[in-house]
Design a protein around this motif. Structure first.
Motif, PDB file in Angstrom:
ATOM      1  N   CYS A  67       9.995  -5.450   3.009  1.00 36.17           N
ATOM      2  CA  CYS A  67       8.531  -5.948   3.008  1.00 36.17           C
ATOM      3  C   CYS A  67       7.305  -4.969   3.256  1.00 36.17           C
ATOM      4  CB  CYS A  67       8.954  -6.817   3.832  1.00 36.17           C
ATOM      5  SG  CYS A  67       7.754  -8.548   4.635  1.00 36.17           S
ATOM      6  N   ARG A  68       7.480  -4.458   4.158  1.00 32.60           N
ATOM      7  CA  ARG A  68       6.369  -3.228   4.419  1.00 32.60           C
ATOM      8  C   ARG A  68       6.738  -2.892   2.412  1.00 32.60           C
ATOM      9  NH1 ARG A  68       8.726  -1.424   8.285  1.00 32.60           N
ATOM     10  NH2 ARG A  68       9.621   0.316   7.346  1.00 32.60           N
ATOM     11  N   ASP A  69       7.445  -1.872   2.392  1.00 29.00           N
ATOM     12  CA  ASP A  69       7.205  -1.051   1.162  1.00 29.00           C
ATOM     13  C   ASP A  69       6.351  -1.831  -0.276  1.00 29.00           C
ATOM     14  OD1 ASP A  69       7.444   0.720   2.345  1.00 29.00           O
ATOM     15  OD2 ASP A  69       9.547   1.280   1.205  1.00 29.00           O
ATOM     16  N   LYS A  70       6.886  -3.230  -0.278  1.00 32.75           N
ATOM     17  CA  LYS A  70       6.905  -3.797  -1.373  1.00 32.75           C
ATOM     18  C   LYS A  70       4.952  -4.711  -1.066  1.00 32.75           C
ATOM     19  CE  LYS A  70      10.240  -3.634  -3.295  1.00 32.75           C
ATOM     20  NZ  LYS A  70      10.018  -2.544  -4.879  1.00 32.75           N
ATOM     21  N   PHE A  71       5.236  -5.036   0.409  1.00 34.36           N
ATOM     22  CA  PHE A  71       3.462  -5.500   0.364  1.00 34.36           C
ATOM     23  C   PHE A  71       2.652  -4.782   0.250  1.00 34.36           C
ATOM     24  CE2 PHE A  71       0.118  -6.248   3.468  1.00 34.36           C
ATOM     25  CZ  PHE A  71      -1.066  -7.484   3.022  1.00 34.36           C
ATOM     26  N   ASN A  72       2.674  -3.230   1.111  1.00 35.43           N
ATOM     27  CA  ASN A  72       1.273  -1.902   0.405  1.00 35.43           C
ATOM     28  C   ASN A  72       1.485  -0.901  -1.088  1.00 35.43           C
ATOM     29  OD1 ASN A  72       0.787  -2.171   3.223  1.00 35.43           O
ATOM     30  ND2 ASN A  72       2.348  -1.114   4.283  1.00 35.43           N
ATOM     31  N   PHE A  73       2.531  -1.354  -1.320  1.00 37.61           N
ATOM     32  CA  PHE A  73       2.304  -0.532  -2.140  1.00 37.61           C
ATOM     33  C   PHE A  73       3.286  -1.249  -3.798  1.00 37.61           C
ATOM     34  CE2 PHE A  73       4.909   2.183   0.482  1.00 37.61           C
ATOM     35  CZ  PHE A  73       3.946   3.886   0.418  1.00 37.61           C
ATOM     36  N   ASN A  74       3.518  -2.016  -3.702  1.00 36.68           N
ATOM     37  CA  ASN A  74       3.201  -3.489  -5.053  1.00 36.68           C
ATOM     38  C   ASN A  74       2.377  -4.355  -5.340  1.00 36.68           C
ATOM     39  OD1 ASN A  74       5.619  -1.773  -4.782  1.00 36.68           O
ATOM     40  ND2 ASN A  74       6.502  -3.061  -6.428  1.00 36.68           N
ATOM     41  N   GLY A  75       1.677  -4.504  -3.683  1.00 29.87           N
ATOM     42  CA  GLY A  75       0.662  -6.354  -4.038  1.00 29.87           C
ATOM     43  C   GLY A  75       2.052  -7.729  -3.522  1.00 29.87           C
ATOM     44  N   TRP A  76       2.902  -7.813  -3.342  1.00 27.22           N
ATOM     45  CA  TRP A  76       4.027  -8.244  -3.481  1.00 27.22           C
ATOM     46  C   TRP A  76       3.190  -9.352  -2.275  1.00 27.22           C
ATOM     47  CZ3 TRP A  76       9.220  -7.523  -4.961  1.00 27.22           C
ATOM     48  CH2 TRP A  76       9.407  -6.841  -5.384  1.00 27.22           C
ATOM     49  N   GLY A  77       2.829 -10.503  -2.451  1.00 28.69           N
ATOM     50  CA  GLY A  77       2.990 -11.993  -1.571  1.00 28.69           C
ATOM     51  C   GLY A  77       4.608 -11.952  -0.830  1.00 28.69           C
ATOM     52  N   ARG A  78       4.022 -12.804   0.573  1.00 32.74           N
ATOM     53  CA  ARG A  78       5.325 -13.384   0.481  1.00 32.74           C
ATOM     54  C   ARG A  78       6.182 -13.786  -0.198  1.00 32.74           C
ATOM     55  NH1 ARG A  78       0.553 -14.868   4.917  1.00 32.74           N
ATOM     56  NH2 ARG A  78       1.101 -13.381   7.124  1.00 32.74           N
ATOM     57  N   ILE A  79       6.524 -14.828  -0.668  1.00 28.08           N
ATOM     58  CA  ILE A  79       6.674 -16.203  -1.434  1.00 28.08           C
ATOM     59  C   ILE A  79       7.943 -14.653  -2.152  1.00 28.08           C
ATOM     60  CG2 ILE A  79       7.354 -17.002  -3.346  1.00 28.08           C
ATOM     61  CD1 ILE A  79       4.808 -18.803  -2.663  1.00 28.08           C
ATOM     62  N   LYS A  80       7.197 -13.613  -2.910  1.00 32.89           N
ATOM     63  CA  LYS A  80       7.680 -12.947  -3.945  1.00 32.89           C
ATOM     64  C   LYS A  80       8.559 -11.750  -3.525  1.00 32.89           C
ATOM     65  CE  LYS A  80       7.072  -9.976  -7.966  1.00 32.89           C
ATOM     66  NZ  LYS A  80       5.883 -10.071  -8.995  1.00 32.89           N
ATOM     67  N   ILE A  81       8.078 -11.008  -2.230  1.00 32.75           N
ATOM     68  CA  ILE A  81       9.108 -11.067  -1.005  1.00 32.75           C
ATOM     69  C   ILE A  81      10.208 -11.496  -0.696  1.00 32.75           C
ATOM     70  CG2 ILE A  81       9.200  -9.719   0.954  1.00 32.75           C
ATOM     71  CD1 ILE A  81       6.076  -8.788   0.524  1.00 32.75           C
ATOM     72  N   ALA A  82       9.997 -12.875  -0.392  1.00 33.35           N
ATOM     73  CA  ALA A  82      11.206 -13.480   0.442  1.00 33.35           C
ATOM     74  C   ALA A  82      12.289 -14.050  -1.027  1.00 33.35           C
ATOM     75  CB  ALA A  82      10.459 -14.403   1.012  1.00 33.35           C
ATOM     76  N   PHE A  83      11.706 -13.700  -2.234  1.00 35.03           N
ATOM     77  CA  PHE A  83      12.484 -14.260  -3.260  1.00 35.03           C
ATOM     78  C   PHE A  83      13.656 -12.830  -3.605  1.00 35.03           C
ATOM     79  CE2 PHE A  83      13.637 -14.246  -7.638  1.00 35.03           C
ATOM     80  CZ  PHE A  83      14.519 -15.606  -7.556  1.00 35.03           C
TER      81      PHE A  83
END
Length: 163
Positions: A67-83
């Protein structure tokens, strides 16, 4: 192509432990690697259990790191991370705990930066088309509608565009 000799359970455990020591791994990814190395499903399950007992594999820790990596480095939101976490077989409680660690202010900052970056491409378009492009982009990155619409409306107001 030559067939490689399958690994023993102990050799697979050693290799998997080294893999997990280098970076956080999802249980499903490790299981797939063990099966690819020639282990039976039963012996792969035993290796997975041992890795969990020795704290090489931890679903909560993996979910937080992902979650931390995808949010910080890829700029993903909660929906995409959860999926993506669900697709890796991570439990819902681990996903919810990891997503709860995202700071609301930083989340909004990420959306605002995403909108500013996209604005360069859509600035000359009609306001309705520009707004639609911004909404589509934010939704494709996995941000929730409750976060997207106010951010886009506020951004459009600061640019002087009427939607």
């Amino acid at each position: 192509m030559k067939m490689k000799k399958p690994l023993s359970a102990e050799a697979a455990l050693t290799r998997a432990a080294a893999l997990c020591a280098r970076s956080e791994q999802a249980e499903s990814d490790v299981r797939a690697k063990l099966l690819a190395w020639g282990l039976t499903p039963a012996s792969a399950a035993q290796v997975i259990e041992r890795l969990q007992d020795e704290h090489f594999l931890d679903e909560q820790r993996y979910a937080r790191a992902y979650c931390r990596d995808k949010f910080n480095f890829n700029g993903w939101g909660r929906i995409k991370i959860a999926f993506m976490l669900k697709s890796k077989g991570v439990g819902q409680t681990a996903i919810d705990a990891a997503l709860a660690e995202i700071d609301a202010a930083r989340y909004r900052e990420h959306i605002d930066k995403l909108l500013r970056d996209k604005w360069r491409d859509v600035a000359g378009k009609a306001p309705r088309l520009a707004r639609a492009a911004l909404l589509r982009l934010a939704a494709s990155r996995g941000y929730e509608p409750d976060a997207i619409y106010p951010a886009v409306d506020a951004f459009m107001a600061t640019t002087g565009s009427k939607s």
